[in-house]
Write an enzyme that holds these catalytic residues in place. Sequence first.
Site, PDB file in Angstrom:
ATOM      1  N   HIS A   1       0.834  -1.200   0.000  1.00 47.00           N
ATOM      2  CA  HIS A   1       0.000   0.000   0.000  1.00 47.00           C
ATOM      3  C   HIS A   1       0.868   1.249   0.000  1.00 47.00           C
ATOM      4  O   HIS A   1       2.081   1.165   0.173  1.00 47.00           O
ATOM      5  CB  HIS A   1      -0.923   0.012   1.232  1.00 47.00           C
TER       6      HIS A   1
ATOM      7  N   ASP B   1       0.511   5.219   1.852  1.00 47.95           N
ATOM      8  CA  ASP B   1      -0.288   5.847   2.897  1.00 47.95           C
ATOM      9  C   ASP B   1      -1.229   6.897   2.314  1.00 47.95           C
ATOM     10  O   ASP B   1      -0.838   7.706   1.478  1.00 47.95           O
ATOM     11  CB  ASP B   1       0.611   6.480   3.948  1.00 47.95           C
TER      12      ASP B   1
ATOM     13  N   HIS C   1       4.795   0.618  -0.086  1.00 47.34           N
ATOM     14  CA  HIS C   1       5.587  -0.138   0.881  1.00 47.34           C
ATOM     15  C   HIS C   1       4.779  -1.284   1.475  1.00 47.34           C
ATOM     16  O   HIS C   1       3.586  -1.409   1.216  1.00 47.34           O
ATOM     17  CB  HIS C   1       6.121   0.785   1.987  1.00 47.34           C
TER      18      HIS C   1
ATOM     19  N   ARG D   1       8.946  -8.406  16.149  1.00 45.21           N
ATOM     20  CA  ARG D   1       9.184  -7.071  15.628  1.00 45.21           C
ATOM     21  C   ARG D   1       8.100  -6.136  16.139  1.00 45.21           C
ATOM     22  O   ARG D   1       6.953  -6.540  16.303  1.00 45.21           O
ATOM     23  CB  ARG D   1       9.155  -7.160  14.101  1.00 45.21           C
TER      24      ARG D   1
END
Length: 191
Positions: A63, A65, A118, A128
Amino acid sequence: MIEYMKEMDKLGMVIFEILAHVLGIEEEHFFNKNFEEKEAAYFRISRYPPCPLPEKIVEIGIHSDSQTLTILHQDQVGGLQVLKDDKQWAGVRPIPNSFVINIGGNLETNGRLKSVIHRAVVNKEKQRLSIAYFMSPTSNATIECPPHLIHPISNPRKYVPFTWAELRHLLLTTRRVRGEAVALSKFCISN
């Protein structure tokens, strides 16, 4: 968490001032004026547990932003990847005590800035963690390119002015993957 949001908001306002300066926008607080009300600012903490088959999983899909600005803190494990012009994925190496700044689609300023495509991937052995702060203008804010960045021949206006509420509505009614491009295309001026 509230203090963290306040500090991210201050940082975002500084980034807007820097962007305005770099773009040669002389109007004081050109971007900041649309962010005085905090109706559309939020943050997301994402925890990605270890995954034995990381190549089979993409935690946050491909996607770009839609918000105006994203301030991202990722831990030392990393996992953020950006799509390069050659259509290859490149990892964004975590740097201690730093943030990754993503420009959202409604800040592309007629092509002078670019919203990067990204994704986030998981790690085989380590958990993570990332914290993303998303900034968007007030709903009635008009989104349009500053006039001095438009030239009828070399850089004609690409979009008609629209409000954040109009774009957000379209974003909510389109698919997430590539949804921003579909939503923004509704405001595109065809040549």
